[in-house]
Design a protein around this motif. Structure first.
Motif, PDB file in Angstrom:
ATOM      1  N   ALA A 293       0.908  -1.107   0.039  1.00 29.52           N
ATOM      2  CA  ALA A 293      -0.138   0.079  -0.048  1.00 29.52           C
ATOM      3  C   ALA A 293       0.842   1.317   0.049  1.00 29.52           C
ATOM      4  CB  ALA A 293      -1.000   0.018   1.074  1.00 29.52           C
ATOM      5  N   ALA A 294       1.949   1.149   0.777  1.00 29.80           N
ATOM      6  CA  ALA A 294       2.871   2.441   0.758  1.00 29.80           C
ATOM      7  C   ALA A 294       3.582   2.640  -0.600  1.00 29.80           C
ATOM      8  CB  ALA A 294       3.902   2.093   1.972  1.00 29.80           C
ATOM      9  N   LEU A 295       3.913   1.695  -1.154  1.00 35.17           N
ATOM     10  CA  LEU A 295       4.749   1.573  -2.543  1.00 35.17           C
ATOM     11  C   LEU A 295       3.684   2.353  -3.441  1.00 35.17           C
ATOM     12  CD1 LEU A 295       6.499  -1.750  -2.444  1.00 35.17           C
ATOM     13  CD2 LEU A 295       7.822   0.705  -2.633  1.00 35.17           C
ATOM     14  N   ALA A 296       2.283   1.809  -3.488  1.00 37.23           N
ATOM     15  CA  ALA A 296       1.556   2.535  -4.304  1.00 37.23           C
ATOM     16  C   ALA A 296       1.114   3.957  -4.078  1.00 37.23           C
ATOM     17  CB  ALA A 296       0.151   1.473  -4.401  1.00 37.23           C
ATOM     18  N   ALA A 297       1.150   4.365  -2.683  1.00 31.35           N
ATOM     19  CA  ALA A 297       0.565   5.719  -2.334  1.00 31.35           C
ATOM     20  C   ALA A 297       1.718   6.594  -2.351  1.00 31.35           C
ATOM     21  CB  ALA A 297       0.094   5.792  -0.927  1.00 31.35           C
ATOM     22  N   ALA A 298       3.023   6.197  -2.338  1.00 29.54           N
ATOM     23  CA  ALA A 298       4.060   7.342  -2.189  1.00 29.54           C
ATOM     24  C   ALA A 298       5.290   6.755  -2.709  1.00 29.54           C
ATOM     25  CB  ALA A 298       4.824   7.230  -0.830  1.00 29.54           C
ATOM     26  N   PRO A 299       5.149   6.478  -4.380  1.00 28.98           N
ATOM     27  CA  PRO A 299       6.279   5.948  -5.233  1.00 28.98           C
ATOM     28  C   PRO A 299       7.623   6.895  -5.141  1.00 28.98           C
ATOM     29  CG  PRO A 299       4.522   7.267  -6.590  1.00 28.98           C
ATOM     30  CD  PRO A 299       4.067   6.943  -5.027  1.00 28.98           C
ATOM     31  N   GLN A 300       7.475   8.050  -4.684  1.00 29.71           N
ATOM     32  CA  GLN A 300       8.539   8.880  -4.294  1.00 29.71           C
ATOM     33  C   GLN A 300       9.486   8.408  -3.469  1.00 29.71           C
ATOM     34  OE1 GLN A 300       5.680   9.466  -3.631  1.00 29.71           O
ATOM     35  NE2 GLN A 300       5.633  11.243  -1.676  1.00 29.71           N
ATOM     36  N   HIS A 301       8.857   7.727  -2.617  1.00 26.50           N
ATOM     37  CA  HIS A 301       9.898   6.805  -1.479  1.00 26.50           C
ATOM     38  C   HIS A 301      10.041   5.518  -1.790  1.00 26.50           C
ATOM     39  CE1 HIS A 301       9.482  10.626   0.802  1.00 26.50           C
ATOM     40  NE2 HIS A 301       8.122  10.345   0.850  1.00 26.50           N
ATOM     41  N   ARG A 302      10.160   5.197  -3.037  1.00 27.25           N
ATOM     42  CA  ARG A 302      10.139   3.581  -3.250  1.00 27.25           C
ATOM     43  C   ARG A 302      11.514   2.955  -2.884  1.00 27.25           C
ATOM     44  NH1 ARG A 302       7.917   0.445  -7.100  1.00 27.25           N
ATOM     45  NH2 ARG A 302       9.060  -1.190  -8.023  1.00 27.25           N
ATOM     46  N   LEU A 303      12.551   3.693  -3.024  1.00 24.96           N
ATOM     47  CA  LEU A 303      13.690   2.845  -2.638  1.00 24.96           C
ATOM     48  C   LEU A 303      13.644   2.741  -1.227  1.00 24.96           C
ATOM     49  CD1 LEU A 303      16.304   1.732  -4.280  1.00 24.96           C
ATOM     50  CD2 LEU A 303      17.362   3.986  -3.762  1.00 24.96           C
ATOM     51  N   ALA A 304      13.397   3.735  -0.218  1.00 24.10           N
ATOM     52  CA  ALA A 304      13.408   3.561   1.106  1.00 24.10           C
ATOM     53  C   ALA A 304      12.314   2.479   1.617  1.00 24.10           C
ATOM     54  CB  ALA A 304      13.205   4.839   1.867  1.00 24.10           C
ATOM     55  N   LEU A 305      11.273   2.601   1.007  1.00 21.74           N
ATOM     56  CA  LEU A 305      10.132   1.322   1.338  1.00 21.74           C
ATOM     57  C   LEU A 305      10.670   0.086   0.994  1.00 21.74           C
ATOM     58  CD1 LEU A 305       6.930   3.297   0.068  1.00 21.74           C
ATOM     59  CD2 LEU A 305       7.572   2.669   2.791  1.00 21.74           C
ATOM     60  N   LEU A 306      11.463  -0.241  -0.200  1.00 22.85           N
ATOM     61  CA  LEU A 306      12.014  -1.504  -0.737  1.00 22.85           C
ATOM     62  C   LEU A 306      13.091  -1.888   0.249  1.00 22.85           C
ATOM     63  CD1 LEU A 306      12.161  -1.102  -4.393  1.00 22.85           C
ATOM     64  CD2 LEU A 306      10.466  -2.523  -3.153  1.00 22.85           C
ATOM     65  N   SER A 307      13.930  -1.052   0.897  1.00 23.15           N
ATOM     66  CA  SER A 307      15.054  -1.192   1.627  1.00 23.15           C
ATOM     67  C   SER A 307      14.325  -1.614   3.138  1.00 23.15           C
ATOM     68  CB  SER A 307      15.490   0.027   2.125  1.00 23.15           C
ATOM     69  OG  SER A 307      16.716  -0.237   3.051  1.00 23.15           O
ATOM     70  N   GLN A 308      13.166  -1.103   3.576  1.00 19.48           N
ATOM     71  CA  GLN A 308      12.487  -1.676   4.519  1.00 19.48           C
ATOM     72  C   GLN A 308      11.960  -3.024   4.577  1.00 19.48           C
ATOM     73  OE1 GLN A 308      12.658  -0.123   7.660  1.00 19.48           O
ATOM     74  NE2 GLN A 308      14.161   0.933   6.717  1.00 19.48           N
ATOM     75  N   SER A 309      11.278  -3.289   3.200  1.00 20.50           N
ATOM     76  CA  SER A 309      10.953  -4.475   3.102  1.00 20.50           C
ATOM     77  C   SER A 309      12.012  -5.773   3.016  1.00 20.50           C
ATOM     78  CB  SER A 309      10.138  -4.465   1.622  1.00 20.50           C
ATOM     79  OG  SER A 309       9.207  -3.623   1.537  1.00 20.50           O
TER      80      SER A 309
ATOM     81  N   LEU B  79      10.567 -11.604  -0.559  1.00 21.61           N
ATOM     82  CA  LEU B  79      12.096 -11.187  -0.623  1.00 21.61           C
ATOM     83  C   LEU B  79      12.710 -11.228  -1.787  1.00 21.61           C
ATOM     84  CD1 LEU B  79      14.590 -10.470   0.858  1.00 21.61           C
ATOM     85  CD2 LEU B  79      15.031 -12.851   1.223  1.00 21.61           C
ATOM     86  N   GLU B  80      12.327 -12.461  -2.643  1.00 19.68           N
ATOM     87  CA  GLU B  80      12.790 -12.611  -4.175  1.00 19.68           C
ATOM     88  C   GLU B  80      12.294 -11.340  -4.891  1.00 19.68           C
ATOM     89  OE1 GLU B  80      11.524 -16.150  -4.921  1.00 19.68           O
ATOM     90  OE2 GLU B  80      13.450 -17.242  -4.136  1.00 19.68           O
ATOM     91  N   ALA B  81      10.852 -10.914  -4.737  1.00 21.22           N
ATOM     92  CA  ALA B  81      10.308  -9.794  -5.454  1.00 21.22           C
ATOM     93  C   ALA B  81      11.225  -8.537  -5.029  1.00 21.22           C
ATOM     94  CB  ALA B  81       8.760  -9.898  -5.156  1.00 21.22           C
ATOM     95  N   THR B  82      11.226  -8.325  -3.604  1.00 19.36           N
ATOM     96  CA  THR B  82      11.898  -7.175  -3.126  1.00 19.36           C
ATOM     97  C   THR B  82      13.221  -6.994  -3.958  1.00 19.36           C
ATOM     98  OG1 THR B  82      10.563  -7.071  -1.174  1.00 19.36           O
ATOM     99  CG2 THR B  82      12.557  -5.846  -1.271  1.00 19.36           C
ATOM    100  N   VAL B  83      14.153  -8.036  -4.067  1.00 16.64           N
ATOM    101  CA  VAL B  83      15.157  -7.940  -4.460  1.00 16.64           C
ATOM    102  C   VAL B  83      15.274  -7.578  -5.766  1.00 16.64           C
ATOM    103  CG1 VAL B  83      17.540  -9.248  -5.014  1.00 16.64           C
ATOM    104  CG2 VAL B  83      16.233  -9.261  -2.659  1.00 16.64           C
ATOM    105  N   ARG B  84      14.414  -8.085  -6.777  1.00 19.10           N
ATOM    106  CA  ARG B  84      14.004  -7.989  -8.068  1.00 19.10           C
ATOM    107  C   ARG B  84      13.803  -6.581  -8.189  1.00 19.10           C
ATOM    108  NH1 ARG B  84      10.604 -11.362  -8.729  1.00 19.10           N
ATOM    109  NH2 ARG B  84       8.667  -9.682  -8.801  1.00 19.10           N
ATOM    110  N   ARG B  85      13.055  -5.775  -7.438  1.00 16.21           N
ATOM    111  CA  ARG B  85      12.503  -4.400  -7.607  1.00 16.21           C
ATOM    112  C   ARG B  85      13.720  -3.608  -7.251  1.00 16.21           C
ATOM    113  NH1 ARG B  85       7.002  -4.709  -4.164  1.00 16.21           N
ATOM    114  NH2 ARG B  85       5.525  -4.523  -5.869  1.00 16.21           N
ATOM    115  N   LEU B  86      14.648  -3.894  -6.275  1.00 19.11           N
ATOM    116  CA  LEU B  86      15.910  -3.045  -6.016  1.00 19.11           C
ATOM    117  C   LEU B  86      16.759  -3.245  -6.962  1.00 19.11           C
ATOM    118  CD1 LEU B  86      16.238  -4.299  -2.315  1.00 19.11           C
ATOM    119  CD2 LEU B  86      15.804  -2.133  -3.020  1.00 19.11           C
ATOM    120  N   GLY B  87      16.910  -4.467  -7.922  1.00 21.84           N
ATOM    121  CA  GLY B  87      17.574  -4.648  -8.939  1.00 21.84           C
ATOM    122  C   GLY B  87      17.108  -3.444  -9.997  1.00 21.84           C
ATOM    123  N   GLU B  88      15.701  -3.599 -10.331  1.00 19.14           N
ATOM    124  CA  GLU B  88      15.176  -2.830 -11.130  1.00 19.14           C
ATOM    125  C   GLU B  88      15.532  -0.984 -11.003  1.00 19.14           C
ATOM    126  OE1 GLU B  88      11.037  -3.993 -11.038  1.00 19.14           O
ATOM    127  OE2 GLU B  88      11.662  -5.829 -12.207  1.00 19.14           O
ATOM    128  N   ALA B  89      15.620  -0.921  -9.726  1.00 16.09           N
ATOM    129  CA  ALA B  89      15.838   0.459  -9.448  1.00 16.09           C
ATOM    130  C   ALA B  89      17.319   0.729  -9.380  1.00 16.09           C
ATOM    131  CB  ALA B  89      15.179   0.684  -8.278  1.00 16.09           C
TER     132      ALA B  89
END
Length: 358
Positions: free
Chosen positions: A260-276, A313-323
Motif C-alpha cells: 500500500a505504501a509503495l502504491a501511495a508514495a512512489p517517490q519513497h520507493r527505494l526507502a520502502l523497498l529497503s524496509q521490505s 524477499l525475491e520480489a523485493t530484491v528484483r525491484r531493488l535491482g530494477e531500481a
C-alpha cells in the motif's frame, strides 16, 4: 553433418548465462561492501553471513580486525574495563547496538579461549564475555537495545547460571530471560490481538515491537534461542510457540502495508523497498535460526508462510535491482548514508536467512 550433441552444446555455449539468484545477488552485496577493515559494524555483518574465517580486505580475519583494532581498556578505578570504542576514525559507529560485536563473535562460533592481540595486550573472547557480564544490567531484558547482549550471554551461559555485575548485583540469567519473554509477549500483544480477531493487518505506528531496532526480530531471536534448552522450554510451556504464531501472522500484515505504501508514495520507493528487505530478510533469519537451534518443525501451513516470505524477499530484491539500488551503493554511501547502511546490513541478514533455509 553436425551431430545433434554438438549442436546442443553449441547452442548452450551461445546462450546467455542464467541471471544470478536472489541469494547470489545478496551475497555479492555483502562481499563487496562488508569487508572493509575500517568498519567493524560492516565486518560483523560479513561474519554473520560468511562465517568466522572470512577475511577483511587487508587479508586479516575479520574477527581479528574487530577486536585488535577497536577494543580498548579503561583501568581507572571504577572504569569501564575492556570496551569497544564508540566511533571509527571515519566517524562511523563501532557498534550502534550494545554487545553487537560480542554477539557476532559468539554466534559465529569463535572459541572462548581464542586469543586476540590488542593494544591492551592479549585478550580472549572469554574475557570479553566476562566484561559484558560486568557491564550487564537486568533492565536490558525489557529494553529494545538488549537483544544483542541477551543473545550473546544466552550462548555462553546455561540455565541456572548466575553472575555478579560491576555494581555487585547478583544476576540470575533465568530470571532475566523470563522477563525477556514477558517483554516479547507485551510488545507483540497488539499483533496477537489482531491475529485472534482475524484482522488482515495491524497498522505500524512505531508501537510495541515496531519501536525496536529491526522490528524487534533480533530481540525475538535472543528469546527464542534461549528456549533451545529443554529445561527452558518446559518452564515456558507453549508461550514461545504462541509468539511464533504471532510472527507468522505478522508477515501478511506487514506485506500488505508495504504494498500500500509503495502504491501511495512512489517517490519513497527505494526507502520502502529497503524496509521490505529488512523485514523479509530478518523474518527468514529468525525462523531459520529457530529451526536450526531449537529443532522447530513447521507445520504445512507454517511452511507455506516461510515459502511466501522467500517469494516476497525475491520480489523485493528484483525491484531493488530494477531500481539499480545495489549498483548505486557507492553513490548512496555519500549522498544517503543511512540508506546505504540499511541496504548493506539487511542484504547480509537476508542472505543469511536464505542460507538457513537451503
Amino acid at each position: 553433418m553436425i551431430s545433434l550433441r554438438l549442436l546442443v552444446l553449441g547452442l548452450a555455449a551461445a546462450s546467455p548465462a542464467a541471471p544470478p539468484s536472489t541469494a547470489e545477488q545478496l551475497h555479492a552485496v555483502c562481499q563487496t561492501h562488508a569487508l572493509e577493515p575500517s568498519n567493524p559494524w560492516a565486518l560483523a555483518h560479513g561474519i554473520t553471513l560468511e562465517g568466522r574465517d572470512v577475511r577483511a580486505r587487508d587479508g586479516r580475519r575479520a574477527v581479528d580486525v574487530i577486536v585488535s583494532d577497536f577494543l580498548r581498556r579503561d583501568e581507572a578505578p571504577g572504569g569501564r574495563g575492556l570496551y569497544f570504542e564508540s566511533f571509527t576514525a571515519q566517524g562511523h559507529p563501532v557498534q550502534p547496538h550494545p554487545a553487537l560485536l560480542e554477539k557476532t563473535l559468539v554466534l559465529a562460533g569463535v572459541p572462548l579461549g581464542r586469543t586476540f592481540r590488542t593494544e591492551a595486550g592479549p585478550v580472549t573472547l572469554k574475557r570479553l564475555m566476562e566484561a559484558l557480564q560486568r557491564n550487564f544490567h537486568p533492565t536490558l531484558a525489557s529494553s529494545p537495545e538488549g537483544a544483542w547482549a541477551l543473545d550473546a550471554l544466552g550462548h555462553v551461559l546455561t540455565p541456572g547460571a548466575t553472575f555478579r555485575n560491576g555494581t555487585g548485583e547478583t544476576v540470575r540469567f533465568d530470571a532475566v530471560m523470563d522477563e525477556a519473554l514477558v517483554t516479547l509477549e507485551r510488545e507483540q500483544s497488539e499483533l496477537a490481538e489482531g491475529m485472534k480477531a482475524g484482522l488482515p493487518q495491524v497498522p505500524k505506528r512505531k508501537q510495541g515491537i515496531y519501536a525496536h531496532p529491526c522490528g524487534g526480530l533480533h530481540f525475538f531471536q535472543a528469546v527464542a534461542s534461549w528456549a533451545r534448552h529443554p529445561a527452558v522450554r518446559q518452564a515456558w510451556g507453549g508461550r514461545l510457540e504462541v509468539q511464533v504464531d504471532v510472527l507468522l501472522y505478522r508477515l501478511g500484515s506487514e506485506a500488505r502495508q508495504y504494498e500500500a505504501a509503495l502504491a501511495a508514495a512512489p517517490q519513497h520507493r527505494l526507502a520502502l523497498l529497503s524496509q521490505s528487505l529488512k523485514f523479509y530478510g530478518h523474518f527468514l533469519e529468525t525462523l531459520g535460526r529457530y529451526r536450526k537451534e531449537n529443532g522447530w518443525r513447521p507445520s504445512p501451513s507454517q511452511q507455506q508462510t516461510v515459502v511466501r516470505a522467500r517469494q516476497l524477499l525475491e520480489a523485493t530484491v528484483r525491484r531493488l535491482g530494477e531500481a539499480q539500488a545495489f549498483q548505486r551503493m557507492p553513490v548512496l554511501a555519500k549522498e544517503e548514508p543511512q540508506l546505504f547502511w540499511d541496504l548493506l546490513g539487511d542484504s547480509c541478514h537476508a542472505a543469511h536467512g536464505l542460507d538457513l533455509w537451503k
